[in-house]
Design an enzyme around this catalytic site. Structure first.
Site, PDB file in Angstrom:
ATOM      1  N   GLU A  32      -1.067 -10.711  21.253  1.00  0.00           N
ATOM      2  CA  GLU A  32      -2.194 -10.869  20.346  1.00  0.00           C
ATOM      3  C   GLU A  32      -1.657 -10.531  18.956  1.00  0.00           C
ATOM      4  O   GLU A  32      -1.055  -9.466  18.778  1.00  0.00           O
ATOM      5  CB  GLU A  32      -3.300  -9.892  20.748  1.00  0.00           C
ATOM      6  CG  GLU A  32      -4.567 -10.209  20.028  1.00  0.00           C
ATOM      7  CD  GLU A  32      -5.706  -9.246  20.317  1.00  0.00           C
ATOM      8  OE1 GLU A  32      -5.644  -8.495  21.295  1.00  0.00           O
ATOM      9  OE2 GLU A  32      -6.653  -9.271  19.515  1.00  0.00           O
ATOM     10  N   ARG A 269       4.521  -1.579  33.179  1.00  0.00           N
ATOM     11  CA  ARG A 269       4.736  -1.401  31.740  1.00  0.00           C
ATOM     12  C   ARG A 269       5.888  -0.446  31.471  1.00  0.00           C
ATOM     13  O   ARG A 269       6.213   0.402  32.301  1.00  0.00           O
ATOM     14  CB  ARG A 269       3.484  -0.791  31.082  1.00  0.00           C
ATOM     15  CG  ARG A 269       2.325  -1.710  30.961  1.00  0.00           C
ATOM     16  CD  ARG A 269       1.112  -0.943  30.433  1.00  0.00           C
ATOM     17  NE  ARG A 269       1.196  -0.678  29.003  1.00  0.00           N
ATOM     18  CZ  ARG A 269       0.687  -1.480  28.077  1.00  0.00           C
ATOM     19  NH1 ARG A 269       0.070  -2.591  28.416  1.00  0.00           N
ATOM     20  NH2 ARG A 269       0.787  -1.172  26.799  1.00  0.00           N
ATOM     21  N   LYS A 279      -1.303   1.641  17.992  1.00  0.00           N
ATOM     22  CA  LYS A 279      -1.477   1.111  16.630  1.00  0.00           C
ATOM     23  C   LYS A 279      -2.307   2.039  15.759  1.00  0.00           C
ATOM     24  O   LYS A 279      -1.980   2.270  14.605  1.00  0.00           O
ATOM     25  CB  LYS A 279      -2.213  -0.238  16.700  1.00  0.00           C
ATOM     26  CG  LYS A 279      -1.317  -1.396  17.018  1.00  0.00           C
ATOM     27  CD  LYS A 279      -2.094  -2.697  16.948  1.00  0.00           C
ATOM     28  CE  LYS A 279      -2.802  -3.008  18.241  1.00  0.00           C
ATOM     29  NZ  LYS A 279      -1.964  -3.484  19.317  1.00  0.00           N
TER      30      LYS A 279
HETATM   31  P1  ATP Z   1      -0.542  -2.722  22.637  1.00  0.00           P
HETATM   32  O1  ATP Z   1      -1.978  -2.318  22.803  1.00  0.00           O
HETATM   33  O2  ATP Z   1       0.427  -1.627  22.892  1.00  0.00           O
HETATM   34  O3  ATP Z   1      -0.289  -3.508  21.395  1.00  0.00           O
HETATM   35  P2  ATP Z   1      -1.131  -5.036  24.146  1.00  0.00           P
HETATM   36  O4  ATP Z   1      -1.258  -5.179  25.616  1.00  0.00           O
HETATM   37  O5  ATP Z   1      -2.341  -5.115  23.326  1.00  0.00           O
HETATM   38  O6  ATP Z   1      -0.279  -3.729  23.835  1.00  0.00           O
HETATM   39  P3  ATP Z   1      -0.292  -7.683  23.610  1.00  0.00           P
HETATM   40  O7  ATP Z   1      -0.166  -8.151  22.233  1.00  0.00           O
HETATM   41  O8  ATP Z   1      -1.460  -8.107  24.401  1.00  0.00           O
HETATM   42  O9  ATP Z   1      -0.190  -6.101  23.559  1.00  0.00           O
HETATM   43  O10 ATP Z   1       1.037  -7.857  24.433  1.00  0.00           O
HETATM   44  C1  ATP Z   1       1.669  -9.067  24.732  1.00  0.00           C
HETATM   45  C2  ATP Z   1       2.344  -8.908  26.049  1.00  0.00           C
HETATM   46  O11 ATP Z   1       3.174  -7.762  26.063  1.00  0.00           O
HETATM   47  C3  ATP Z   1       1.347  -8.737  27.177  1.00  0.00           C
HETATM   48  O12 ATP Z   1       1.731  -9.597  28.230  1.00  0.00           O
HETATM   49  C4  ATP Z   1       1.476  -7.312  27.559  1.00  0.00           C
HETATM   50  O13 ATP Z   1       1.226  -7.126  28.926  1.00  0.00           O
HETATM   51  C5  ATP Z   1       2.921  -6.997  27.202  1.00  0.00           C
HETATM   52  N1  ATP Z   1       3.103  -5.583  26.919  1.00  0.00           N
HETATM   53  C6  ATP Z   1       2.434  -4.837  26.017  1.00  0.00           C
HETATM   54  N2  ATP Z   1       2.817  -3.559  26.060  1.00  0.00           N
HETATM   55  C7  ATP Z   1       3.772  -3.482  27.023  1.00  0.00           C
HETATM   56  C8  ATP Z   1       4.557  -2.416  27.569  1.00  0.00           C
HETATM   57  N3  ATP Z   1       4.424  -1.179  27.122  1.00  0.00           N
HETATM   58  N4  ATP Z   1       5.438  -2.705  28.552  1.00  0.00           N
HETATM   59  C9  ATP Z   1       5.565  -3.961  29.000  1.00  0.00           C
HETATM   60  N5  ATP Z   1       4.864  -5.004  28.550  1.00  0.00           N
HETATM   61  C10 ATP Z   1       3.961  -4.777  27.577  1.00  0.00           C
HETATM   62 MG    MG Z   2      -1.060  -5.760  21.023  1.00  0.00          MG
HETATM   63 MG    MG Z   3      -3.554  -7.050  24.820  1.00  0.00          MG
END
Ligand code: ATP
Ligand code: MG
Ligand code: MG
Length: 589
Positions: A32, A269, A279
């Site tokens: 995202e 993860r 964030k």
């Molecule tokens: P954050 O809230 O930490 O930004 P998020 O899930 O909102 O994480 P996204 O932008 O949705 O972040 O992430 C894109 C991809 O990266 C998704 O498929 C998510 O599952 C993966 N991802 C995010 N954080 C991790 C992590 N700590 N380990 C492995 N994969 C991750």
């Molecule tokens: Mg994110």
């Molecule tokens: Mg997300």
């Protein structure tokens, strides 16, 4: 057994995923665009791009941009930049928003199939329908659930046309809310569309007043792009059921079969502990924060905490832009991810483990030089004013026949303040008055004769002599020539927090500030690096043996000190170095 970047996809969990569905591989990395990527995302990138690469398939970069309230242009750019830096090239860059019309049409189709309804219940009412707090109660439907499809269609078009206030209405999927045996909350009539407050979208502008949810969008976009293996993290495990449900009701997947349509599978993860990845919290560290604290007597106190770091790319953070700026090479990150392996289990790892993996990589890939962080001049009084002895030193001491540079030994040299003591003691082997000590790669030892201090009482000159000694000195210290070395600013980094679990600190009223490490950044304004530094980064065998790095950052090991890289703020006049990692675990903590 630990995996490497070359075998991580051919063994273990990932090879199992491939064996479940042996078709031409098409994956996607779906961030995202609402923030900077962090170290955890490096795992998701490695898994998705690496899996496709390993099986000769393709991987899309798909921006999951369904939430215009939080998304900004800069994140699109920085995310692309980080993927390229990690060494991957998307087959194509797409956006969920590219498919907004098609998604909308399918939403109408869903209504027509009586699998969705427009609902104006409040959040609280929907919670009650789902069994109330903790879902302990009985689940039930609202009256909207049984309204005629024609009515839902009319209302959905009114949603589209902006006739509803933000937050007042949703299109809900008619899943299994009323089935008492359905224990998966992902099947309790999730929202498919909502009206958001700020409708300006970075890609589609003001065209849309309604936006699809993750649960509606993700599986459909996977299907549109013919994704074969949709790899995501385990918090989406329960979503696999709703993912398949939507595709099945729209005839895009066969029930209980992976023969057609995308297949979702979930891996653990990567959580890095000892730092902050959220964030919201990094924003507090970057911008500083202000808290209104209520005193018992009714008065309020405003507590203002200044910024703790210089920006989102501050080398003390674990965003990918920060890790890159600190000088960590991209292949070292891929090594780190593959060493941890990929399974369904989450990996919790302390920052020092990351550092030791980086150190292991740098140990065999970067040249070595002498850098003196806090110099004191040493005058070798029994040498002639114009004395000069050119000493040839290999950049890699383990490969003496490889590339080398010349370090001129002159009458005046500099050593590090930490290698000198005004008073000698039996357990000290480095420079002190009366003592004989070795200089790295110099064929003769020196004897310290005396020292002088400046107006502030700091030692500023050490007087010494070349000695002819048959005895081998107990210690060799590093040095640089006083006149021909280059002045640099060197920044050394330590952990940002004094505690191991900064996430468990008080972030609500600013208590985290007390746990900030005052020495998280130590700046040496007057460091000196030997003239051989100018040869780094040139195409010369052995000087830059590192291959596969996708940037042209200059990195080296400063012997006895740490691994360093050239900071992006450097100019021709002002060279700035970042310490990537220390030489040993713990040092400098
Ligand atoms: P954050 O809230 O930490 O930004 P998020 O899930 O909102 O994480 P996204 O932008 O949705 O972040 O992430 C894109 C991809 O990266 C998704 O498929 C998510 O599952 C993966 N991802 C995010 N954080 C991790 C992590 N700590 N380990 C492995 N994969 C991750
Ligand atoms: Mg994110
Ligand atoms: Mg997300």
């Amino acid at each position: 057994t630990s995996t490497t970047p070359t075998n991580m996809f051919n063994q273990g969990w990932l090879s199992g995923v491939y064996n479940e569905k042996k078709v031409p591989v098409r994956t996607r990395f779906p961030p995202e665009p609402n923030g900077y990527l962090h170290i955890g995302h490096a795992k998701a990138i490695t898994v998705n791009f690496g899996f496709a690469k390993n099986y000769d398939g393709i991987c899309y970069l798909r921006f999951d941009d369904t939430n215009p309230e939080k998304e900004e242009e800069i994140y699109f750019r920085k995310i692309k930049e980080m993927i390229a830096w990690l060494g991957f090239k998307p087959h194509e860059v797409t956006h969920s928003s590219d498919h907004f019309q098609r998604l909308y049409d399918l939403a109408e189709e869903l209504i027509q199939r009586d699998k969705a309804y427009v609902c104006t219940c409040s959040k609280e009412e929907v919670n009650l329908q789902r069994g109330g707090p903790d879902n302990r109660g009985k689940r039930f439907a609202c009256s909207h659930r049984s309204r005629p499809t024609s009515e839902s269609l009319t209302e959905f078009r009114r949603m589209r046309d902006g006739e509803y206030a933000p937050g007042s209405v949703t299109l809900r999927m008619k899943q299994s809310l009323t089935d008492p045996t359905e224990g998966n909350p992902q099947m309790w009539d999730l929202a498919a569309y909502r009206v958001t407050a700020n409708n300006h979208h970075p890609q589609t502008g003001d065209k849309w007043k309604i936006y699809p949810t993750y649960d509606f969008t993700h599986c459909l976009c996977d299907a549109f792009e013919s994704i074969s293996h949709s790899l995501c993290t385990t918090e989406f495990y329960q979503s696999r059921v709703s993912y398949n449900w939507l595709l099945e009701v729209l005839d895009m997947k066969k029930p209980k079969s992976e023969e057609m349509g995308p297949m979702q599978r979930e891996y653990g993860r990567l959580n890095v502990e000892g730092t902050i990845l959220s964030k919201r919290r990094i924003t507090m560290l970057v911008n500083g924060s202000t808290f209104e604290i209520k005193n018992p007597d009714g008065t309020t106190l405003t507590k203002t905490i200044p910024p703790a770091v210089r920006g989102w790319d501050d080398p003390r953070l674990y965003t990918l832009i920060a890790i890159r700026r600190r000088g960590v090479p991209a292949p070292a990150i891929l090594n780190f991810v593959s060493e941890l392996g990929v399974t369904t289990a989450n990996t919790n790892i302390q920052t020092y483990k990351f550092e030791s993996s980086i150190r292991k990589y740098l140990e065999r890939t970067v040249p070595r030089l002498m850098l003196v962080l806090d110099p004191i001049k040493v005058v070798l009084e029994n040498l002639a004013e114009d004395f000069r002895q050119d000493i040839t030193i290999p950049f890699d001491p383990k490969t003496p026949s490889g590339a080398s540079r010349i370090v001129p030994l002159t009458r005046e040299i500099c050593i590090d303040r930490s290698d000198f003591r005004e008073e000698d003691s039996v357990d000290f082997f480095r420079a002190a008055p009366g003592k004989v000590v070795g200089l790295s790669n110099v064929p003769f030892p020196i004897k310290i004769v005396s020292f002088e201090k400046d107006g502030q009482g700091r030692v500023n000159i050490i007087k010494a002599e070349k000695v002819e000694s048959a005895e081998k000195p107990k210690a060799y210290i590093h040095w640089v020539p006083a006149q021909t070395s280059l002045p640099v600013t060197a920044r050394q980094y330590n952990t940002l927090f004094l505690v191991e679990e900064p996430n468990s600190l008080d972030w609500k009223s600013g208590g985290y500030a007390d746990a900030l490490n005052p020495k998280s950044e130590v700046i040496f304004e007057k460091a000196l690096i030997e003239p051989g530094f100018k040869e780094l980064g040139k195409e010369k065998e052995g000087v830059v043996p590192e291959s596969g790095a996708s940037d042209d950052l200059v990195r080296f090991q400063a012997v006895r000190t740490g691994y360093f890289s050239v900071d992006t703020e450097s100019t021709a006049e002002g060279l700035v170095l970042n310490q990537i990692v220390s030489l040993k675990e713990d040092s400098g903590k």
